[in-house]
Structures are given as C-alpha cells and as structure tokens.
Write a protein that holds these residues in place. Structure first.
Motif, PDB file in Angstrom:
ATOM      1  N   GLU A  74       3.562  13.498 -10.906  1.00  0.00           N
ATOM      2  CA  GLU A  74       4.029  14.874 -10.827  1.00  0.00           C
ATOM      3  C   GLU A  74       4.551  15.260  -9.442  1.00  0.00           C
ATOM      4  OE1 GLU A  74       1.482  13.994 -13.986  1.00  0.00           O
ATOM      5  OE2 GLU A  74       0.839  14.033 -11.899  1.00  0.00           O
ATOM      6  N   CYS A  75       4.063  14.621  -8.399  1.00  0.00           N
ATOM      7  CA  CYS A  75       4.359  15.075  -7.034  1.00  0.00           C
ATOM      8  C   CYS A  75       5.307  14.185  -6.244  1.00  0.00           C
ATOM      9  CB  CYS A  75       3.055  15.197  -6.246  1.00  0.00           C
ATOM     10  SG  CYS A  75       1.935  16.428  -6.911  1.00  0.00           S
ATOM     11  N   LEU A  76       5.521  12.968  -6.676  1.00  0.00           N
ATOM     12  CA  LEU A  76       6.312  12.029  -5.893  1.00  0.00           C
ATOM     13  C   LEU A  76       7.649  11.781  -6.585  1.00  0.00           C
ATOM     14  CD1 LEU A  76       6.112  10.280  -3.309  1.00  0.00           C
ATOM     15  CD2 LEU A  76       5.244   8.439  -4.734  1.00  0.00           C
ATOM     16  N   GLN A  77       8.710  12.165  -5.922  1.00  0.00           N
ATOM     17  CA  GLN A  77      10.041  11.939  -6.477  1.00  0.00           C
ATOM     18  C   GLN A  77      10.286  10.438  -6.594  1.00  0.00           C
ATOM     19  OE1 GLN A  77      13.120  13.733  -4.127  1.00  0.00           O
ATOM     20  NE2 GLN A  77      14.635  13.531  -5.734  1.00  0.00           N
ATOM     21  N   ASP A  78      10.901  10.009  -7.697  1.00  0.00           N
ATOM     22  CA  ASP A  78      11.144   8.588  -7.970  1.00  0.00           C
ATOM     23  C   ASP A  78       9.841   7.788  -7.927  1.00  0.00           C
ATOM     24  OD1 ASP A  78      13.913   8.979  -8.226  1.00  0.00           O
ATOM     25  OD2 ASP A  78      14.192   8.744  -6.060  1.00  0.00           O
ATOM     26  N   TYR A  79       8.830   8.302  -8.607  1.00  0.00           N
ATOM     27  CA  TYR A  79       7.471   7.753  -8.602  1.00  0.00           C
ATOM     28  C   TYR A  79       7.422   6.240  -8.823  1.00  0.00           C
ATOM     29  CZ  TYR A  79       2.744   6.866 -10.388  1.00  0.00           C
ATOM     30  OH  TYR A  79       1.500   6.350 -10.604  1.00  0.00           O
ATOM     31  N   GLU A  80       8.001   5.750  -9.903  1.00  0.00           N
ATOM     32  CA  GLU A  80       7.929   4.320 -10.220  1.00  0.00           C
ATOM     33  C   GLU A  80       8.608   3.485  -9.136  1.00  0.00           C
ATOM     34  OE1 GLU A  80       6.146   2.969 -12.605  1.00  0.00           O
ATOM     35  OE2 GLU A  80       5.609   4.854 -13.585  1.00  0.00           O
ATOM     36  N   LYS A  81       9.742   3.938  -8.664  1.00  0.00           N
ATOM     37  CA  LYS A  81      10.474   3.227  -7.607  1.00  0.00           C
ATOM     38  C   LYS A  81       9.664   3.199  -6.311  1.00  0.00           C
ATOM     39  CE  LYS A  81      14.833   3.323  -5.083  1.00  0.00           C
ATOM     40  NZ  LYS A  81      16.094   4.049  -4.877  1.00  0.00           N
ATOM     41  N   LYS A  82       9.065   4.336  -5.952  1.00  0.00           N
ATOM     42  CA  LYS A  82       8.261   4.407  -4.723  1.00  0.00           C
ATOM     43  C   LYS A  82       7.050   3.485  -4.802  1.00  0.00           C
ATOM     44  CE  LYS A  82      10.151   7.871  -2.372  1.00  0.00           C
ATOM     45  NZ  LYS A  82      10.866   7.802  -1.186  1.00  0.00           N
ATOM     46  N   LEU A  83       6.375   3.444  -5.963  1.00  0.00           N
ATOM     47  CA  LEU A  83       5.222   2.548  -6.101  1.00  0.00           C
ATOM     48  C   LEU A  83       5.620   1.093  -5.887  1.00  0.00           C
ATOM     49  CD1 LEU A  83       2.905   3.780  -8.989  1.00  0.00           C
ATOM     50  CD2 LEU A  83       2.554   3.885  -6.531  1.00  0.00           C
ATOM     51  N   LYS A  84       6.775   0.711  -6.397  1.00  0.00           N
ATOM     52  CA  LYS A  84       7.255  -0.663  -6.202  1.00  0.00           C
ATOM     53  C   LYS A  84       7.544  -0.925  -4.730  1.00  0.00           C
ATOM     54  CE  LYS A  84       9.021  -1.365 -10.828  1.00  0.00           C
ATOM     55  NZ  LYS A  84      10.164  -1.488 -11.698  1.00  0.00           N
ATOM     56  N   ILE A  85       8.132   0.045  -4.047  1.00  0.00           N
ATOM     57  CA  ILE A  85       8.427  -0.105  -2.613  1.00  0.00           C
ATOM     58  C   ILE A  85       7.139  -0.217  -1.812  1.00  0.00           C
ATOM     59  CG2 ILE A  85       9.341   1.100  -0.587  1.00  0.00           C
ATOM     60  CD1 ILE A  85      11.546   2.218  -2.479  1.00  0.00           C
ATOM     61  N   PHE A  86       6.150   0.664  -2.090  1.00  0.00           N
ATOM     62  CA  PHE A  86       4.877   0.616  -1.373  1.00  0.00           C
ATOM     63  C   PHE A  86       4.165  -0.713  -1.578  1.00  0.00           C
ATOM     64  CE2 PHE A  86       4.273   5.502  -1.999  1.00  0.00           C
ATOM     65  CZ  PHE A  86       5.189   5.759  -0.998  1.00  0.00           C
ATOM     66  N   PHE A  87       4.384  -1.347  -2.744  1.00  0.00           N
ATOM     67  CA  PHE A  87       3.664  -2.573  -3.085  1.00  0.00           C
ATOM     68  C   PHE A  87       4.374  -3.833  -2.586  1.00  0.00           C
ATOM     69  CE2 PHE A  87       1.586  -5.601  -6.098  1.00  0.00           C
ATOM     70  CZ  PHE A  87       0.288  -5.363  -5.681  1.00  0.00           C
ATOM     71  N   GLU A  88       5.546  -3.717  -2.010  1.00  0.00           N
ATOM     72  CA  GLU A  88       6.198  -4.885  -1.406  1.00  0.00           C
ATOM     73  C   GLU A  88       5.486  -5.219  -0.101  1.00  0.00           C
ATOM     74  OE1 GLU A  88      10.492  -4.882  -1.119  1.00  0.00           O
ATOM     75  OE2 GLU A  88      10.608  -3.502  -2.818  1.00  0.00           O
ATOM     76  N   GLU A  89       5.214  -6.497   0.077  1.00  0.00           N
ATOM     77  CA  GLU A  89       4.520  -6.945   1.286  1.00  0.00           C
ATOM     78  C   GLU A  89       5.391  -6.668   2.504  1.00  0.00           C
ATOM     79  OE1 GLU A  89       2.204 -10.912   2.899  1.00  0.00           O
ATOM     80  OE2 GLU A  89       3.396 -11.035   1.082  1.00  0.00           O
ATOM     81  N   HIS A  90       4.808  -5.967   3.489  1.00  0.00           N
ATOM     82  CA  HIS A  90       5.569  -5.555   4.660  1.00  0.00           C
ATOM     83  C   HIS A  90       4.645  -5.381   5.861  1.00  0.00           C
ATOM     84  CE1 HIS A  90       4.091  -1.774   2.906  1.00  0.00           C
ATOM     85  NE2 HIS A  90       4.135  -1.291   4.138  1.00  0.00           N
ATOM     86  N   LEU A  91       5.243  -5.091   6.998  1.00  0.00           N
ATOM     87  CA  LEU A  91       4.502  -4.723   8.196  1.00  0.00           C
ATOM     88  C   LEU A  91       5.217  -3.548   8.847  1.00  0.00           C
ATOM     89  CD1 LEU A  91       6.309  -5.861  10.766  1.00  0.00           C
ATOM     90  CD2 LEU A  91       5.196  -8.002  10.208  1.00  0.00           C
ATOM     91  N   HIS A  92       4.555  -2.962   9.854  1.00  0.00           N
ATOM     92  CA  HIS A  92       5.132  -1.860  10.624  1.00  0.00           C
ATOM     93  C   HIS A  92       5.002  -2.181  12.105  1.00  0.00           C
ATOM     94  CE1 HIS A  92       5.321   0.757   7.101  1.00  0.00           C
ATOM     95  NE2 HIS A  92       4.084   0.403   6.818  1.00  0.00           N
ATOM     96  N   THR A  93       5.816  -1.510  12.912  1.00  0.00           N
ATOM     97  CA  THR A  93       5.759  -1.689  14.363  1.00  0.00           C
ATOM     98  C   THR A  93       4.719  -0.772  15.004  1.00  0.00           C
ATOM     99  OG1 THR A  93       7.581  -0.127  14.654  1.00  0.00           O
ATOM    100  CG2 THR A  93       8.149  -2.482  14.525  1.00  0.00           C
ATOM    101  N   ASP A  94       4.102   0.091  14.215  1.00  0.00           N
ATOM    102  CA  ASP A  94       3.027   0.976  14.671  1.00  0.00           C
ATOM    103  C   ASP A  94       1.842   0.849  13.726  1.00  0.00           C
ATOM    104  OD1 ASP A  94       4.396   2.293  16.857  1.00  0.00           O
ATOM    105  OD2 ASP A  94       5.561   3.386  15.358  1.00  0.00           O
ATOM    106  N   GLU A  95       0.673   1.281  14.201  1.00  0.00           N
ATOM    107  CA  GLU A  95      -0.491   1.335  13.323  1.00  0.00           C
ATOM    108  C   GLU A  95      -0.187   2.225  12.124  1.00  0.00           C
ATOM    109  OE1 GLU A  95      -4.284   1.196  16.347  1.00  0.00           O
ATOM    110  OE2 GLU A  95      -3.412   3.148  15.918  1.00  0.00           O
ATOM    111  N   GLU A  96      -0.842   1.938  11.012  1.00  0.00           N
ATOM    112  CA  GLU A  96      -0.770   2.810   9.847  1.00  0.00           C
ATOM    113  C   GLU A  96      -2.151   3.433   9.686  1.00  0.00           C
ATOM    114  OE1 GLU A  96       0.161   2.491   5.089  1.00  0.00           O
ATOM    115  OE2 GLU A  96       1.286   1.231   6.471  1.00  0.00           O
ATOM    116  N   ILE A  97      -2.226   4.760   9.834  1.00  0.00           N
ATOM    117  CA  ILE A  97      -3.490   5.471   9.794  1.00  0.00           C
ATOM    118  C   ILE A  97      -3.478   6.417   8.606  1.00  0.00           C
ATOM    119  CG2 ILE A  97      -5.122   6.911  11.057  1.00  0.00           C
ATOM    120  CD1 ILE A  97      -2.205   5.516  12.936  1.00  0.00           C
ATOM    121  N   ARG A  98      -4.446   6.253   7.720  1.00  0.00           N
ATOM    122  CA  ARG A  98      -4.516   7.074   6.515  1.00  0.00           C
ATOM    123  C   ARG A  98      -5.941   7.557   6.280  1.00  0.00           C
ATOM    124  NH1 ARG A  98      -0.017   6.479   7.653  1.00  0.00           N
ATOM    125  NH2 ARG A  98       1.702   5.743   6.376  1.00  0.00           N
ATOM    126  N   LEU A  99      -6.063   8.865   6.023  1.00  0.00           N
ATOM    127  CA  LEU A  99      -7.327   9.476   5.635  1.00  0.00           C
ATOM    128  C   LEU A  99      -7.168   9.997   4.225  1.00  0.00           C
ATOM    129  CD1 LEU A  99     -10.132  10.770   5.926  1.00  0.00           C
ATOM    130  CD2 LEU A  99      -9.005  12.714   7.066  1.00  0.00           C
TER     131      LEU A  99
END
Length: 180
Positions: A74-99
C-alpha cells in the motif's frame, strides 16, 4: 530481539521465507559481529528520540540526517519492482543504519566465507551494516516494515551490485574483517 542464522544453500521458493539450514544453525550476536562487522543495538522504537543509546550512537558516529521508510504494497510505489531491487546483492560506500519501528523483515549479509546469514529484524532492532559488505534486504511474509534510516550528512542510497570487489569501500571492509 534480533535473530540470525545461516541460510540454506541453493534455496528455492519465496525470498520472504526463513530459509534455515537443516538443522537450523543460529548465530549469537557477538559471533555475528566477528563474522561480518554487523552491529546490533536494541532501541526504544516507541520513542527513539528519548533513547540514550541511540542519542550516543548518533553523536559518536556523526549521524546528522534521518528519515523514515515504509515498505508495503500500500505504501511503496512499484512495490514488486522495489522488492526485487532491494534483494539484489549489493554494497554501499557508507554504513547502512536501520531502526525498525513497526513490522519485520530480513537483512541478508555475507560472512567471511561468503555464506549467507539471514538477520530477522523486528521493532526496536537497530542494525549497522558496514560499508563495503555484500548484503540484501527483503520483507518477510508479513509484507510490512517501517524503519528509520540514519545517515552521516546527506543521504546516499546508491547500491553497487556484485561484483564490486575493486571498490575502495570493499577493500576497506575486507581489511577490517581480517582484523577481527
């Protein structure tokens, strides 16, 4: 409180399932840090601005920007597409901090042997995923999570999909892990 375990190899099916090895192989929090550099903290998710541990982390690490994200159909535009993107193995140049404020999901990270560790997060769980570590995220079968994201300075969300082994942040991460 957060739970972590090794994932079964070559699993099939829904990424939102637990995918435990058989028999399950759980990982204690201190071992999780030694295997990956991932840090865990329990925070008051009902009133994070009053949590002393969070205040200390923000001050000591220089987190100056924060926002919230809600992931659901209900809240995330292009929900299915975003889930696939989030689930691709990746890294970032900064820490990822989530609460995690509400709901639940999984962060999958690679250990020092390149095996997948699944970390289940629920309200009050704060993860700090080091820059340069290969990881991915997915919702669980509840299909909902609301989380605060913290950044040093302006937010950077750029994922670099694997392989990205030649990046400086990846080399720094590998050197960090060798010191554990």
């Amino acid at each position: 409180m957060v739970q972590a375990w090794y994932m079964e190899k070559n699993w099939t099916g829904d990424q939102r399932e637990e995918h435990h090895k058989q028999p399950p192989e759980f990982i204690e929090l201190d071992k999780l840090y030694k295997l990956s550099g991932v840090e865990y903290f329990q925070v008051n998710h009902l009133n994070p601005s009053s949590d002393e541990k969070l205040k200390s982390l923000k001050s000591n690490r220089g987190y100056t920007y924060e926002d919230e994200i809600t992931c659901s159909k209900e809240c995330l535009q292009d929900y299915e597409k975003k889930l696939k993107i989030f689930f691709e193995e990746h890294l970032h140049t900064d820490e990822e901090i989530r609460l995690v404020l509400e709901g639940s999901g999984y962060f999958d990270i690679r250990d020092t042997n390149d095996d997948w560790i699944r970390i289940k997060v629920e309200p009050g769980d704060l993860l700090i995923i080091p820059k340069g570590i290969y990881h991915r995220f997915t919702l669980d079968s509840n299909n909902f999570i609301k989380a605060k994201r913290y950044f040093i300075g302006e937010p950077v969300w750029t994922p670099y999909n694997r392989p990205a082994d030649d990046m400086d942040c990846r080399q720094e991460y590998l050197n960090l892990i060798k010191s554990f």
